[in-house]
Design a protein around this motif. Structure first.
Motif, PDB file in Angstrom:
ATOM      1  N   ASP A  66      31.725  60.197  51.568  1.00 29.20           N
ATOM      2  CA  ASP A  66      31.797  59.102  52.539  1.00 29.20           C
ATOM      3  C   ASP A  66      32.691  57.980  52.012  1.00 29.20           C
ATOM      4  OD1 ASP A  66      31.278  57.273  54.592  1.00 29.20           O
ATOM      5  OD2 ASP A  66      29.345  56.677  53.754  1.00 29.20           O
ATOM      6  N   THR A  68      36.182  57.227  54.109  1.00 26.26           N
ATOM      7  CA  THR A  68      36.146  56.064  55.009  1.00 26.26           C
ATOM      8  C   THR A  68      36.490  54.746  54.327  1.00 26.26           C
ATOM      9  OG1 THR A  68      33.802  55.553  54.597  1.00 26.26           O
ATOM     10  CG2 THR A  68      34.289  57.226  56.278  1.00 26.26           C
ATOM     11  N   ARG A  78      34.397  53.175  52.416  1.00 29.65           N
ATOM     12  CA  ARG A  78      33.158  52.399  52.343  1.00 29.65           C
ATOM     13  C   ARG A  78      32.981  51.754  50.978  1.00 29.65           C
ATOM     14  NH1 ARG A  78      27.069  54.556  53.930  1.00 29.65           N
ATOM     15  NH2 ARG A  78      25.936  52.666  53.299  1.00 29.65           N
TER      16      ARG A  78
END
Length: 265
Positions: free
Chosen positions: A167, A171, A173
């Motif tokens: 993740d 992305t 993040r």
């Protein structure tokens, strides 16, 4: 054998106090302490020598506002490396970080600002990570058309799990605050990460060096083994460590009722 005093360091600062607490400082603040090839070679040299130089614990810190922004992308762009060139560079990163994780000396990383990309790979090679209120963690490789090359697939995934790491890379993040601690990126979140790192380093330095060596090397090795092999290796290490003279002295204090009790403050 080369000595610590023989090292000619450009991007790291190194000090060892009278108690054997070593301070290793990333010293490229204008580059957000990005890791160029010179810094990696210096990390290899420093962490090869510290265990043999009698260091009892290490505080890994950084000058400037950020711990480490990762791979020096400007150097990487200017070098125009081939696939083989970059593969060999990655192997040097692994050499440096393996020296840290498996060297047997407790390393306490005092984190602040950016701990991203290769900076997170560096931090994850320390045994204990302490973040301040402004620390944030990221793996922006996906957004830059890159892939991790310094052990994130091993260490970061081991800390937070495969799904969270994917993740972060896909992305962009970021983790910060209590969430970073809850997922395992740091063990402590405090106002003054450096002060806490030194406090913890001094506490660990009071342990017998052989016990710390086992804690800071054997556990990592055992994680790479099958359960059957790890149980055998654990028994062997326990046999050596638990019969050392320093352990006998501490067991005697326990038997006499003079040892400190294990209880909450």
């Amino acid at each position: 054998m080369k000595k610590l005093s023989d090292l000619a360091l450009e991007n790291l600062l190194l000090e060892v106090d009278a108690d054997g607490i070593a301070t290793v400082t990333l010293n490229r603040p204008a580059k957000r302490n990005a890791l160029d090839s010179t810094t990696i070679e210096e990390l290899i040299e420093v962490f090869s020598l510290l265990p043999r130089a009698g260091a009892r614990a290490v505080v890994l810190r950084a000058n400037g506002d950020h711990f480490c922004a990762g791979l020096d992308l400007v150097e990487h762009y200017n070098e125009g490396r081939s696939a083989a060139d970059f593969m060999h560079l990655c192997l040097r990163w692994h050499e440096a970080f393996n020296k840290m994780e498996y060297g047997g000396v407790p390393i306490f990383a005092a984190l602040k600002g950016a701990v991203v990309g290769g900076g997170l790979e560096l931090a994850s090679s320390a045994h204990v990570r302490i973040m301040d209120e402004d620390t944030y963690f990221g793996l922006p490789e996906g957004q830059r058309g890159l892939f991790t090359g310094g052990g994130a697939t091993i260490r970061v995934a081991g800390l937070i799990g495969k799904a969270r790491m994917i993740d972060m890379m896909l992305t962009g993040r970021l983790y910060s605050g209590d969430e970073a601690v809850s997922v395992g990126l740091a063990q402590y979140r405090v106002k003054d990460a450096e002060a806490k790192a030194y406090e913890l380093a001094r506490a660990a330095a009071r342990n017998p060096p052989l016990s710390n060596f086992a804690i800071c090397s054997a556990i990592s090795h055992m994680q790479n083994m099958s359960a059957l092999d790890a149980s055998y290796a654990e028994s062997v290490v326990a046999g050596v460590v638990n019969t050392q003279e320093a352990a006998r002295e501490r067991l005697a204090a326990f038997a006499k009722g003079t040892a400190a009790k294990v209880k909450p403050d």
